[in-house]
Write a protein that holds these residues in place. Structure first.
Motif, PDB file in Angstrom:
ATOM      1  N   PHE A 256       0.841  -1.204   0.000  1.00  0.00           N
ATOM      2  CA  PHE A 256       0.000   0.000   0.000  1.00  0.00           C
ATOM      3  C   PHE A 256       0.872   1.250   0.000  1.00  0.00           C
ATOM      4  O   PHE A 256       1.926   1.288   0.632  1.00  0.00           O
ATOM      5  N   ASN A 257       0.409   2.283  -0.692  1.00  0.00           N
ATOM      6  CA  ASN A 257       1.139   3.544  -0.716  1.00  0.00           C
ATOM      7  C   ASN A 257       0.406   4.681  -0.036  1.00  0.00           C
ATOM      8  O   ASN A 257       0.901   5.811  -0.001  1.00  0.00           O
ATOM      9  N   ASN A 258      -0.771   4.393   0.539  1.00  0.00           N
ATOM     10  CA  ASN A 258      -1.508   5.434   1.262  1.00  0.00           C
ATOM     11  C   ASN A 258      -2.489   4.793   2.229  1.00  0.00           C
ATOM     12  O   ASN A 258      -3.156   3.798   1.878  1.00  0.00           O
ATOM     13  N   LEU A 259      -2.554   5.329   3.433  1.00  0.00           N
ATOM     14  CA  LEU A 259      -3.520   4.919   4.441  1.00  0.00           C
ATOM     15  C   LEU A 259      -4.291   6.155   4.881  1.00  0.00           C
ATOM     16  O   LEU A 259      -3.695   7.215   5.105  1.00  0.00           O
ATOM     17  N   VAL A 260      -5.619   6.033   5.007  1.00  0.00           N
ATOM     18  CA  VAL A 260      -6.452   7.188   5.359  1.00  0.00           C
ATOM     19  C   VAL A 260      -7.500   6.757   6.379  1.00  0.00           C
ATOM     20  O   VAL A 260      -8.252   5.797   6.147  1.00  0.00           O
ATOM     21  N   GLY A 261      -7.560   7.454   7.505  1.00  0.00           N
ATOM     22  CA  GLY A 261      -8.652   7.253   8.439  1.00  0.00           C
ATOM     23  C   GLY A 261      -9.923   7.873   7.882  1.00  0.00           C
ATOM     24  O   GLY A 261      -9.912   9.053   7.514  1.00  0.00           O
ATOM     25  N   VAL A 262     -10.996   7.098   7.800  1.00  0.00           N
ATOM     26  CA  VAL A 262     -12.198   7.566   7.091  1.00  0.00           C
ATOM     27  C   VAL A 262     -13.445   7.567   7.954  1.00  0.00           C
ATOM     28  O   VAL A 262     -14.550   7.683   7.448  1.00  0.00           O
ATOM     29  N   GLY A 263     -13.294   7.456   9.264  1.00  0.00           N
ATOM     30  CA  GLY A 263     -14.475   7.374  10.100  1.00  0.00           C
ATOM     31  C   GLY A 263     -15.131   6.007   9.980  1.00  0.00           C
ATOM     32  O   GLY A 263     -14.506   5.025   9.584  1.00  0.00           O
ATOM     33  N   ASP A 264     -16.408   5.951  10.271  1.00  0.00           N
ATOM     34  CA  ASP A 264     -17.136   4.672  10.279  1.00  0.00           C
ATOM     35  C   ASP A 264     -17.782   4.443   8.915  1.00  0.00           C
ATOM     36  O   ASP A 264     -18.964   4.693   8.723  1.00  0.00           O
ATOM     37  N   LEU A 265     -17.002   3.954   7.978  1.00  0.00           N
ATOM     38  CA  LEU A 265     -17.474   3.806   6.608  1.00  0.00           C
ATOM     39  C   LEU A 265     -18.525   2.720   6.471  1.00  0.00           C
ATOM     40  O   LEU A 265     -19.468   2.840   5.683  1.00  0.00           O
ATOM     41  N   ASP A 266     -18.392   1.618   7.219  1.00  0.00           N
ATOM     42  CA  ASP A 266     -19.355   0.518   7.087  1.00  0.00           C
ATOM     43  C   ASP A 266     -20.524   0.631   8.058  1.00  0.00           C
ATOM     44  O   ASP A 266     -21.389  -0.246   8.111  1.00  0.00           O
ATOM     45  N   ARG A 267     -20.569   1.723   8.849  1.00  0.00           N
ATOM     46  CA  ARG A 267     -21.692   2.059   9.735  1.00  0.00           C
ATOM     47  C   ARG A 267     -22.019   0.974  10.747  1.00  0.00           C
ATOM     48  O   ARG A 267     -23.180   0.659  11.012  1.00  0.00           O
ATOM     49  N   ASP A 268     -20.951   0.410  11.358  1.00  0.00           N
ATOM     50  CA  ASP A 268     -21.173  -0.601  12.397  1.00  0.00           C
ATOM     51  C   ASP A 268     -20.830  -0.074  13.783  1.00  0.00           C
ATOM     52  O   ASP A 268     -20.827  -0.828  14.757  1.00  0.00           O
ATOM     53  N   GLY A 269     -20.517   1.229  13.885  1.00  0.00           N
ATOM     54  CA  GLY A 269     -20.220   1.823  15.173  1.00  0.00           C
ATOM     55  C   GLY A 269     -18.742   1.895  15.509  1.00  0.00           C
ATOM     56  O   GLY A 269     -18.376   2.460  16.537  1.00  0.00           O
ATOM     57  N   THR A 270     -17.866   1.337  14.659  1.00  0.00           N
ATOM     58  CA  THR A 270     -16.425   1.370  14.880  1.00  0.00           C
ATOM     59  C   THR A 270     -15.756   2.038  13.689  1.00  0.00           C
ATOM     60  O   THR A 270     -16.096   1.755  12.538  1.00  0.00           O
TER      61      THR A 270
END
Length: 313
Positions: A256-270
């Motif tokens: 991988f050449n990039n990592l990004v925190g994206v919040g709760d993308l799958d909407r499971d609370g985590t």
């Protein structure tokens, strides 16, 4: 490409962008980032101020209710910069993104950008922008500020979420020597003076933040080192020592050449993270709420082509 009209309903997705002026501005040369705002409007300020201040947006409805109000994980759209053009990706509420929409093609002078939840309600509502001259500016639906200058001393800047106990999100920045610095954020986009929180961080190729990945309510960060090993730095909730000793997650992350925190993308609370492959594919790593195994098995959410973006936030 055709400029698609969209109904922007997610936090920063309401940031309809006007043209960024190409006029050069006078710059300062601060030895320490964010000593104070410059005396002349910066290119970062013009980029940030161009966003429409239309009031804080709500998340797409799930079962007729606000997703942000009913799921504890952080809600955010993904933004990606290709050359001078910014595109927006709305979550599809199924763990991926809807087709991109055009936002602006006038971000030539933007070097970094980070989203921030300025009031602690788990919905991103504001933006920090840094230009190529090293100026930093802030914009939200209700506030705008020229924050500071001298930010070109840093090669990595991450919006981490709240590390210090107050509702507003904070920043960490890494300098060329590998020292890590913390800036605590205020609700109006201003930040405190920096404090050193670590050294030796130049061993890391990628760093991602803005997520509680362990399920303890504290903001964590993850970092992939130059050997491709991913490490979790668990949050402590203490801004004087914001991270506990690192925990090894696993190897093989040099694909991988990039990592990004994206919040709760799958909407499971985590909260979750996305990773961009060297082949341009996009993967979601859903948060597992576990310190020793913070992520579930990956899921591909995008085919090749994502390497066209020079910045994702």
């Amino acid at each position: 490409m055709t400029k698609t009209a969209v109904n922007r309903t997610g936090a920063l997705s309401r940031l309809t962008v006007a043209a960024l002026t190409a006029a050069l501005v006078a710059t300062g040369t601060s030895a320490v980032a964010a000593d104070g705002p410059g005396t002349t409007p910066s290119k970062a300020g013009k980029a940030a101020a161009a966003f429409t201040k239309a009031g804080k947006a709500k998340a797409p409805a799930e079962s007729g209710k606000s997703a942000a109000a009913n799921v504890p994980g952080e809600f955010r759209w993904l933004h990606a910069l290709d050359g001078s053009t910014v595109y927006e990706y709305a979550p599809d509420n199924a763990g991926g993104y809807q087709p991109r929409s055009w936002a602006t093609d006038q971000w030539t002078y933007v070097r970094h950008a980070q989203q921030v939840d300025s009031n602690g309600d788990n919905a991103v509502d504001s933006l920090w922008v840094w230009d190529t001259d090293g100026y930093m500016a802030y914009s939200s639906p209700t506030d705008f500020a020229e924050v500071g200058h001298g930010w070109n001393i840093y090669n990595k800047i991450i919006s981490t979420g709240n590390l210090g106990g107050a509702p507003s999100g904070d920043l960490i920045a890494r300098d060329a020597a590998g020292d890590l610095w913390l800036y605590l954020g205020y609700a109006d986009g201003r930040i405190t003076a920096r404090q050193k929180i670590g050294a030796g961080w130049n061993i890391y190729k990628n760093i991602a933040g803005s997520g509680d990945y362990t399920g303890d309510g504290k903001q964590d960060i993850v970092a992939a080192d130059n050997d491709g090993v991913l490490w979790l730095h668990p949050g402590t909730g203490d801004y004087t020592k914001p991270f506990a000793p690192r925990v090894r997650v696993g190897g093989g992350w040099n694909t991988f050449n990039n990592l990004v925190g994206v919040g709760d993308l799958d909407r499971d609370g985590t909260n979750d993270m996305i990773a961009r492959g060297t082949d341009g594919t996009l993967w979601r790593y859903s948060g597992a709420g576990n310190t020793t195994a913070p992520f579930k098995p990956r899921a591909q959410i995008g085919t090749g082509g994502w390497n066209s973006y020079r910045l994702m936030f």
